[in-house]
Design an enzyme around this catalytic site. Structure first.
Site, short mmCIF file in Angstrom:
data_model
loop_
_atom_site.label_atom_id
_atom_site.label_comp_id
_atom_site.label_asym_id
_atom_site.label_seq_id
_atom_site.Cartn_x
_atom_site.Cartn_y
_atom_site.Cartn_z
N ASP A 1 53.69 38.23 75.02
CA ASP A 1 53.19 37.92 73.69
C ASP A 1 53.62 36.52 73.27
OD1 ASP A 1 52.20 37.95 71.15
OD2 ASP A 1 53.25 39.75 70.50
N ASP B 1 45.95 32.30 71.35
CA ASP B 1 46.70 33.52 71.58
C ASP B 1 46.15 34.27 72.78
OD1 ASP B 1 48.55 35.60 71.10
OD2 ASP B 1 47.04 36.72 69.99
#
Length: 435
Positions: free
Chosen positions: A105, A316
């Protein structure tokens, strides 16, 4: 004299080890990363169809986008619940080492996992990490510099005065526990494991997240001081890159996460754009200036100015879709619809707005160019459309009011390199399955 000689020899051995270790890291290394829906993934369910997995991923993506909001200065805020992450990394923790999976992440700034004793934990198929059985595990005292450098830390009321961490997520989920140091071991694609002694981790004893399976926690790659990339730091030149392999039936190729010299993106076709940071934020921000659909270009700076002007878009790897402000999305959807000479159909999942009947290799979809500051990134049909049902393809963009996000479908078959020292992100068109 013998005692002094022993400690002198030990010191020399430790120095030599550190030199060899740093030399190995400076040379760069790569690790395998696994798509959540790959048969290699601990989340993989053979009972789910391909399209059920796609539908679930799209809904996770939309939910994830709803959490890109400003962080509270009083807490560590990853703002994204871990089970929304799309790629996993296998690594080992402790001495003796035990293999675990962590959700990769870039929107989180800490490495954490569930630990015994656990007051409240999400269901985990594999045994929880037991720090008492590791010879290299140590809690971090409150007086340490690292305890004061991490947001959301506090001190226990016990005699030991251990440093506690508290991560809150955008939907009210959280992880709490001891900020500690432990040896992590990364598997390298060249066959030689990379040990990372005294790595700061969160040992979670109280976790409330809808997150089940073999997975143990998070591997944060964000901007915080205890993220994986910042702990590797100068040993890898503050560089990392990834190349995301498109999910195709029966594909055995894995995506790669690279560090150090192995992460350098260069050569013909490479384009680079400035990387921005924002106070109290762990995300990576780029400046998107506009889009082109074929020769039809629109500048969109004013539309994205509400999200911060320079650095108006998060990049992302954990968000599936690309999320845009309403007016930008409407223009882009209209431009694509005008370019595709077919009658649209409904998304059977009622998630995406523009869909067509057919397959990627048969339909004539336009190439879309994302114009970042100093870098024009070509997005081919595989980056902009996703098959949501048998021969139903939908536009993989979505309107949002919570901040623009450049998602992982748009990044497939791009070698994406982050240089945190130069503050740049580089892109290069690449067949990731052949890396």
């Amino acid at each position: 004299m013998k005692k002094m000689s022993y400690f002198s020899s030990l010191l020399v051995l430790l120095c030599l080890y550190n030199l060899f270790f740093l030399e190995a890291l400076n040379g760069g290394f790569s690790v395998e990363i696994i798509h959540r829906d790959s048969p290699k993934s601990p989340f993989y369910s053979s009972s789910e169809t391909k399209f059920q997995r796609v539908s679930n991923a799209l809904r996770r993506s939309i939910n994830r986008g709803n959490h890109f909001s400003k962080a509270s200065p009083n807490t560590v805020s990853a703002t994204v619940i871990p089970d929304l992450g799309e790629y996993l990394m296998k690594y080992a923790v402790g001495t003796p080492p035990r293999n675990v999976f962590g959700v990769l992440d870039a929107g989180s700034d800490i490495i954490w996992m569930q630990c015994e004793p656990c007051r409240n934990c999400f269901k985990q198929d594999t045994p929880l990490f037991n720090p008492s059985k590791s010879t290299t595990y140590k809690t971090i005292p409150c007086k340490s510099t690292i305890c004061h450098s991490v947001l959301g830390t506090s001190c226990s009321s016990s005699i030991t005065k251990n440093c506690k961490y508290d991560i809150s997520y955008g939907d009210g989920a959280f992880s709490q526990g001891d900020l500690s140091v432990e040896t992590l071991t990364l598997g390298s694609t060249n066959g030689s494991p990379i040990p990372l002694p005294r790595t700061a981790i969160g040992c979670g004893h109280n976790n409330s997240i809808n997150f089940q399976g073999k997975n143990s926690g998070i591997v944060g790659l964000g901007r915080g001081p205890v993220s994986l990339i910042n702990q590797l730091g100068s040993s890898v030149g503050w560089k990392f890159s990834y190349c995301l392999v498109p999910e195709t039936p029966n594909s055995k190729a894995s995506s790669r996460l690279n560090f150090g010299d192995a992460a350098v993106v260069q050569g013909r076709g490479t384009v680079s754009t400035p990387l921005f940071s924002k106070p109290q934020q762990v995300f990576y921000y780029l400046t998107l200036q506009g889009f082109s659909v074929g020769n039809n270009r629109r500048e969109i700076g004013s539309s994205l100015s509400i999200f911060g002007g320079e650095g108006n878009m998060v990049i992302d790897s954990g968000t599936t879709l690309t999320l845009l402000p309403d007016d930008v999305y409407k223009w882009l959807e209209s431009a694509v619809s005008h370019a595709v000479k077919l009658k649209p159909v409904q998304d059977p999942n009622q998630v995406l707005g523009l869909c067509y009947k057919g397959t990627l290799d048969k339909l004539d979809f336009p190439v879309i160019t994302a114009h970042f500051r100093g870098a024009n990134v070509l997005l081919h049909p595989m980056n902009t459309f996703v098959e949501v049902a048998d021969k139903v393809l939908c536009f993989a963009f979505q309107p949002t009011q919570n901040g623009a996000v450049f998602g992982n479908l748009a990044q497939q078959n791009l070698l994406v390199g982050y240089d945190l020292k130069k503050n740049t992100v580089s892109f290069k068109q690449t067949d990731c399955s052949k890396m």
